[in-house]
Design a protein around this motif. Structure first.
Motif, PDB file in Angstrom:
ATOM      1  N   ARG A   1      -2.413  -7.000 -10.545  1.00 22.00           N
ATOM      2  CA  ARG A   1      -3.400  -6.650  -9.517  1.00 22.00           C
ATOM      3  C   ARG A   1      -3.067  -5.271  -8.939  1.00 22.00           C
ATOM      4  O   ARG A   1      -2.125  -5.123  -8.174  1.00 22.00           O
ATOM      5  N   VAL A   2      -3.818  -4.274  -9.376  1.00 22.71           N
ATOM      6  CA  VAL A   2      -3.643  -2.907  -8.872  1.00 22.71           C
ATOM      7  C   VAL A   2      -5.008  -2.358  -8.478  1.00 22.71           C
ATOM      8  O   VAL A   2      -5.976  -2.516  -9.220  1.00 22.71           O
ATOM      9  N   HIS A   3      -5.076  -1.728  -7.321  1.00 21.83           N
ATOM     10  CA  HIS A   3      -6.332  -1.173  -6.835  1.00 21.83           C
ATOM     11  C   HIS A   3      -6.089   0.261  -6.403  1.00 21.83           C
ATOM     12  O   HIS A   3      -5.175   0.505  -5.609  1.00 21.83           O
ATOM     13  N   ALA A   4      -6.883   1.175  -6.943  1.00 25.18           N
ATOM     14  CA  ALA A   4      -6.711   2.581  -6.566  1.00 25.18           C
ATOM     15  C   ALA A   4      -7.904   3.026  -5.727  1.00 25.18           C
ATOM     16  O   ALA A   4      -9.061   2.743  -6.079  1.00 25.18           O
ATOM     17  N   TYR A   5      -7.629   3.672  -4.614  1.00 24.98           N
ATOM     18  CA  TYR A   5      -8.684   4.176  -3.731  1.00 24.98           C
ATOM     19  C   TYR A   5      -8.453   5.655  -3.464  1.00 24.98           C
ATOM     20  O   TYR A   5      -7.354   6.024  -3.017  1.00 24.98           O
ATOM     21  N   PRO A   6      -9.480   6.483  -3.667  1.00 22.67           N
ATOM     22  CA  PRO A   6      -9.326   7.859  -3.215  1.00 22.67           C
ATOM     23  C   PRO A   6      -9.343   7.856  -1.683  1.00 22.67           C
ATOM     24  O   PRO A   6     -10.200   7.203  -1.089  1.00 22.67           O
ATOM     25  N   CYS A   7      -8.392   8.507  -1.061  1.00 24.34           N
ATOM     26  CA  CYS A   7      -8.379   8.558   0.396  1.00 24.34           C
ATOM     27  C   CYS A   7      -7.642   9.812   0.853  1.00 24.34           C
ATOM     28  O   CYS A   7      -6.505  10.039   0.453  1.00 24.34           O
TER      29      CYS A   7
ATOM     30  N   VAL B   1      -1.822  -1.415  -3.853  1.00 22.89           N
ATOM     31  CA  VAL B   1      -2.966  -0.661  -3.349  1.00 22.89           C
ATOM     32  C   VAL B   1      -2.525   0.796  -3.314  1.00 22.89           C
ATOM     33  O   VAL B   1      -1.594   1.157  -2.589  1.00 22.89           O
ATOM     34  N   LEU B   2      -3.170   1.604  -4.145  1.00 25.40           N
ATOM     35  CA  LEU B   2      -2.737   3.001  -4.293  1.00 25.40           C
ATOM     36  C   LEU B   2      -3.743   3.941  -3.643  1.00 25.40           C
ATOM     37  O   LEU B   2      -4.941   3.877  -3.952  1.00 25.40           O
ATOM     38  N   TRP B   3      -3.251   4.776  -2.749  1.00 25.27           N
ATOM     39  CA  TRP B   3      -4.114   5.764  -2.087  1.00 25.27           C
ATOM     40  C   TRP B   3      -3.642   7.161  -2.453  1.00 25.27           C
ATOM     41  O   TRP B   3      -2.432   7.445  -2.450  1.00 25.27           O
ATOM     42  N   ASP B   4      -4.609   8.013  -2.742  1.00 25.31           N
ATOM     43  CA  ASP B   4      -4.275   9.433  -2.913  1.00 25.31           C
ATOM     44  C   ASP B   4      -5.547  10.250  -2.749  1.00 25.31           C
ATOM     45  O   ASP B   4      -6.646   9.769  -3.043  1.00 25.31           O
TER      46      ASP B   4
ATOM     47  N   LEU C   1       0.850  -1.204   0.000  1.00 25.28           N
ATOM     48  CA  LEU C   1       0.000   0.000   0.000  1.00 25.28           C
ATOM     49  C   LEU C   1       0.880   1.247   0.000  1.00 25.28           C
ATOM     50  O   LEU C   1       1.772   1.377   0.843  1.00 25.28           O
ATOM     51  N   ILE C   2       0.633   2.116  -0.957  1.00 30.03           N
ATOM     52  CA  ILE C   2       1.412   3.363  -1.053  1.00 30.03           C
ATOM     53  C   ILE C   2       0.456   4.540  -0.908  1.00 30.03           C
ATOM     54  O   ILE C   2      -0.496   4.674  -1.692  1.00 30.03           O
ATOM     55  N   THR C   3       0.701   5.406   0.072  1.00 31.27           N
ATOM     56  CA  THR C   3      -0.128   6.616   0.185  1.00 31.27           C
ATOM     57  C   THR C   3       0.541   7.723  -0.641  1.00 31.27           C
ATOM     58  O   THR C   3       1.760   7.745  -0.787  1.00 31.27           O
ATOM     59  N   GLY C   4      -0.281   8.592  -1.194  1.00 28.55           N
ATOM     60  CA  GLY C   4       0.270   9.660  -2.043  1.00 28.55           C
ATOM     61  C   GLY C   4       0.832   9.087  -3.328  1.00 28.55           C
ATOM     62  O   GLY C   4       1.881   9.535  -3.809  1.00 28.55           O
ATOM     63  N   ALA C   5       0.107   8.087  -3.882  1.00 26.68           N
ATOM     64  CA  ALA C   5       0.614   7.385  -5.072  1.00 26.68           C
ATOM     65  C   ALA C   5       0.337   8.142  -6.367  1.00 26.68           C
ATOM     66  O   ALA C   5       0.757   7.720  -7.442  1.00 26.68           O
ATOM     67  N   GLY C   6      -0.380   9.262  -6.269  1.00 23.81           N
ATOM     68  CA  GLY C   6      -0.806   9.956  -7.477  1.00 23.81           C
ATOM     69  C   GLY C   6       0.251  10.780  -8.179  1.00 23.81           C
ATOM     70  O   GLY C   6       0.016  11.264  -9.289  1.00 23.81           O
ATOM     71  N   SER C   7       1.405  10.945  -7.572  1.00 26.15           N
ATOM     72  CA  SER C   7       2.454  11.697  -8.285  1.00 26.15           C
ATOM     73  C   SER C   7       3.813  11.460  -7.647  1.00 26.15           C
ATOM     74  O   SER C   7       3.924  10.704  -6.669  1.00 26.15           O
ATOM     75  N   GLY C   8       4.829  12.114  -8.203  1.00 25.23           N
ATOM     76  CA  GLY C   8       6.172  12.126  -7.637  1.00 25.23           C
ATOM     77  C   GLY C   8       6.698  10.768  -7.206  1.00 25.23           C
ATOM     78  O   GLY C   8       6.618   9.772  -7.936  1.00 25.23           O
ATOM     79  N   LEU C   9       7.209  10.757  -5.988  1.00 27.56           N
ATOM     80  CA  LEU C   9       7.848   9.563  -5.446  1.00 27.56           C
ATOM     81  C   LEU C   9       6.879   8.383  -5.337  1.00 27.56           C
ATOM     82  O   LEU C   9       7.223   7.240  -5.682  1.00 27.56           O
ATOM     83  N   GLY C  10       5.654   8.667  -4.861  1.00 28.00           N
ATOM     84  CA  GLY C  10       4.660   7.601  -4.680  1.00 28.00           C
ATOM     85  C   GLY C  10       4.396   6.875  -5.984  1.00 28.00           C
ATOM     86  O   GLY C  10       4.326   5.635  -6.031  1.00 28.00           O
ATOM     87  N   ARG C  11       4.264   7.640  -7.057  1.00 32.98           N
ATOM     88  CA  ARG C  11       4.004   7.037  -8.371  1.00 32.98           C
ATOM     89  C   ARG C  11       5.189   6.159  -8.812  1.00 32.98           C
ATOM     90  O   ARG C  11       5.005   5.035  -9.258  1.00 32.98           O
ATOM     91  N   LEU C  12       6.386   6.690  -8.650  1.00 32.42           N
ATOM     92  CA  LEU C  12       7.585   5.942  -9.069  1.00 32.42           C
ATOM     93  C   LEU C  12       7.755   4.654  -8.250  1.00 32.42           C
ATOM     94  O   LEU C  12       8.149   3.610  -8.782  1.00 32.42           O
ATOM     95  N   LEU C  13       7.441   4.738  -6.961  1.00 24.64           N
ATOM     96  CA  LEU C  13       7.536   3.544  -6.110  1.00 24.64           C
ATOM     97  C   LEU C  13       6.525   2.509  -6.592  1.00 24.64           C
ATOM     98  O   LEU C  13       6.828   1.314  -6.667  1.00 24.64           O
ATOM     99  N   ALA C  14       5.330   2.979  -6.943  1.00 29.38           N
ATOM    100  CA  ALA C  14       4.293   2.065  -7.435  1.00 29.38           C
ATOM    101  C   ALA C  14       4.781   1.342  -8.698  1.00 29.38           C
ATOM    102  O   ALA C  14       4.619   0.121  -8.836  1.00 29.38           O
ATOM    103  N   LEU C  15       5.413   2.080  -9.603  1.00 30.52           N
ATOM    104  CA  LEU C  15       5.878   1.469 -10.863  1.00 30.52           C
ATOM    105  C   LEU C  15       6.973   0.438 -10.596  1.00 30.52           C
ATOM    106  O   LEU C  15       7.023  -0.618 -11.227  1.00 30.52           O
TER     107      LEU C  15
END
Ligand SMILES: NC(=O)c1ccc[n+]([C@@H]2O[C@H](COP(=O)([O-])OP(=O)(O)OC[C@H]3O[C@@H](n4cnc5c(N)ncnc54)[C@H](O)[C@@H]3O)[C@@H](O)[C@H]2O)c1
Length: 309
Positions: free
Chosen positions: A91-97, A68-71, A44-58
């Motif tokens: 398997r990727v799941h995005a949740y607004p949070c 599990v992506l939260w932003d 689970l990565i919080t703040g996955a919508g940009s910058g570091l969070g996005r790169l970590l997700a990739l």
């Protein structure tokens, strides 16, 4: 007599184990530590919508993890979801949070447990910066900094740590900052929040250690500026000692530290030395160094993250 024999034995065991731990650490400076397999782990990565969070997700997408992506930003988070799928995640799941809201964190965490499963790698990455001098900073903004950069970590740990303890398996990752190690002029609320996040993560590390939960790992990350736009306008006077970090490089180092179960990661590595100097140099010398390196006025040129058109 028997007491002194007992304490001598205890001292020798302590010295032997300490020496072994130092030699082990030195060895891993020469040969790289083996990396753990995170395929199938729920990350689970919080703040996955940009910058570091996005790169970590990739990066975790390429390693075969379930994401599990939260932003707070639904749109950019879903953009990361699509990019992760293109990078190979099945398997990727995005949740607004909005992680600054405790009830929302608990509600979305329950949804994740039902819909995806038990999170085994929790990366608290969401962050904001106000970049205002303390007396110019409205109370609400300071509260928001603490809510996002620090208090969100309390709620996510409350939500996911119990299962990690029950399974004796998990990894807690705290994205703090070099500003959590050294107070910076013009960054009071940010420094306070990052220092709190650091202290909290370190305390839980100690707590799980005391409970002999060796399967739960911690990684605390303290980077200097990274080229994500968060600290837009800021420059470095000493690029050799304190370079502004490339985003790809920073993300790769963080993933490496997680895979190698490294507890602390300071970037660039000169930060280890600067923190060491801070621990014993006279305050006047420290201020001279800070001034020479341009650290005292590092926030003067801050313009802040660019607003999207
Ligand atoms: N960029 C740097 O120079 C730098 C340096 C040291 C530490 N850090 C830390 O690294 C982390 C990532 O920063 P970044 O540079 O990628 O920034 P960024 O602004 O690119 O990304 C931060 C993300 O967090 C999200 N976010 C903000 N508030 C949120 C909330 N309430 N709930 C959920 N998501 C929220 C944003 O929408 C954004 O997608 C942050 O914690 C930051 O403090 C950054």
């Amino acid at each position: 007599m028997s007491f002194s024999l007992e304490s001598t034995k205890e001292l020798l065991i302590f010295l032997g184990k300490s020496l072994f731990s130092i030699l082990e650490a030195l060895l891993f400076q020469v040969i790289p530590k083996p990396r753990k397999n995170v395929a199938g782990e729920i990350v689970l990565i919080t703040g996955a919508g940009s910058g570091l969070g996005r790169l970590l997700a990739l990066q975790f997408a390429r390693l075969g993890s379930v994401l599990v992506l939260w932003d707070v930003n639904k749109e950019t988070n879903e953009e990361t979801l699509r990019m992760a799928q293109e990078a190979g995640a099945t398997r990727v799941h995005a949740y607004p949070c909005d992680c600054s809201r405790k009830e929302e964190v608990y509600r979305v965490a329950d949804q994740v447990k039902r819909e995806v499963g038990d999170v085994s790698i929790l990366i608290n990455n969401a962050g904001i910066v106000t970049g205002k001098k303390f007396l110019d900073c409205p109370d609400e903004l300071m509260e928001k900094s603490l809510d996002v950069n620090f208090k969100a970590h309390l709620w996510t740990y409350k939500a996911f740590l119990p299962t990690m303890i029950a399974n004796n398996h998990g990894h807690l990752v705290c994205i703090s900052s070099s500003a959590g190690l050294i107070g910076i002029n013009g960054l009071a609320d940010y420094c306070a929040s990052k220092s709190a996040a650091f202290g909290f993560a370190e305390s839980i590390f100690m707590e799980t250690f005391a409970q002999k939960r060796k399967g739960i790992k911690t990684t605390i990350v303290c980077p200097f500026f990274i080229k994500t736009g968060m600290f837009e306008g800021c420059t470095t006077k000493c690029p050799t000692v304190l370079p502004i970090l490339d985003l790809e490089y920073a993300a790769r180092k963080i993933v490496d530290a997680i895979l190698q179960e490294q507890t602390y990661l300071y970037m660039p590595s000169s930060l280890y030395f600067l923190v060491f100097l801070k621990s014993f140099l006279p305050i006047k010398t420290r201020m001279l160094i800070a001034d020479y390196m341009g650290i005292i006025h590092i926030m003067d040129s801050f313009t802040g993250p660019k607003k999207k058109p």
